[in-house]
Design an enzyme around this catalytic site. Structure first.
Site, PDB file in Angstrom:
ATOM      1  N   ARG A   1      10.405   6.217   5.591  1.00  0.00           N
ATOM      2  CA  ARG A   1      10.535   6.417   7.068  1.00  0.00           C
ATOM      3  C   ARG A   1      10.039   7.589   7.485  1.00  0.00           C
ATOM      4  O   ARG A   1      10.537   8.570   6.538  1.00  0.00           O
ATOM      5  CB  ARG A   1      11.407   6.508   6.960  1.00  0.00           C
ATOM      6  N   HIS A   2       9.842   8.264   8.482  1.00  0.00           N
ATOM      7  CA  HIS A   2       8.821  10.275   8.932  1.00  0.00           C
ATOM      8  C   HIS A   2      10.062  10.425   8.817  1.00  0.00           C
ATOM      9  O   HIS A   2      11.352  10.021   8.868  1.00  0.00           O
ATOM     10  CB  HIS A   2       7.956   9.560  10.168  1.00  0.00           C
TER      11      HIS A   2
ATOM     12  N   GLU B   1       5.433   2.104  15.945  1.00  0.00           N
ATOM     13  CA  GLU B   1       7.408   1.817  15.997  1.00  0.00           C
ATOM     14  C   GLU B   1       7.196   1.094  17.576  1.00  0.00           C
ATOM     15  O   GLU B   1       6.975   0.344  18.333  1.00  0.00           O
ATOM     16  CB  GLU B   1       7.800   3.614  16.836  1.00  0.00           C
TER      17      GLU B   1
END
Length: 176
Positions: A7-8, A81
């Site tokens: 995940r970022h 997203e």
């Protein structure tokens, strides 16, 4: 195939608990430091390909993790997203986020992407990887982790998907 999903790193909107959706929000200082820590964690992990969401927060995280590696970062639209539509920019508590992430309810909102369409596009991407050899890195979003987690067998679509989110710059590995 071994898949490493990240995940970022953190953004200012993560701190404010605002739904980012498709807003192109960059990493903040903490997010950069988180990505650097993840890069250190994965420094000995060989990757044959790197896929990133087109949003800057994911691209920045992928760039930091891949610094010094001679690997192109492939921008993959199917791991962007979920389109949060009318909920983008809102605080998590200002709407029914459990219902929003309820796969069985599959609520059709005025503007937001339906959860089943969201899962379908992420699954299509993962299906293309399935059966290939090697190791891939995927850098995307907390929301994208819901279908990834389900696809990998870690969770089920029917579970409360808001309870399985990864922390910023957290790593999840699985085989497909």
């Amino acid at each position: 195939m071994k898949v490493t999903f990240v995940r970022h790193g953190q953004t200012d909107w993560n701190v404010k608990r605002k739904q980012q959706g498709r807003m192109d929000i960059p990493l903040n200082e903490t997010g950069i430091a988180q990505a650097e820590k993840t890069a250190e964690l994965l420094k000995d992990e060989p990757f044959d390909a790197v896929y990133s969401s087109p949003l800057i927060r994911a691209r920045q995280t992928a760039q930091i993790i891949c610094k010094g590696r001679n690997l192109p970062i492939i921008i993959e639209e199917r791991i962007i997203e979920r389109d949060m539509g009318e909920f983008q920019g809102k605080d998590w508590k200002s709407f029914d986020s459990y219902l929003f992430w309820d796969y069985n309810a599959n609520v059709q909102y005025e503007k937001a992407e339906s959860i089943k369409k969201f899962f379908q596009r992420v699954y299509e991407f993962l299906d293309e990887l399935k059966g290939k050899t090697g190791n891939v890195l995927i850098v995307a979003h907390g929301g994208v982790f819901a279908p990834v987690s389900s696809y990998s067998g870690r969770s089920k679509k029917e579970e409360n998907l808001t309870d399985i989110l990864l922390a910023n710059a957290e790593v999840f590995q699985f085989e497909i």
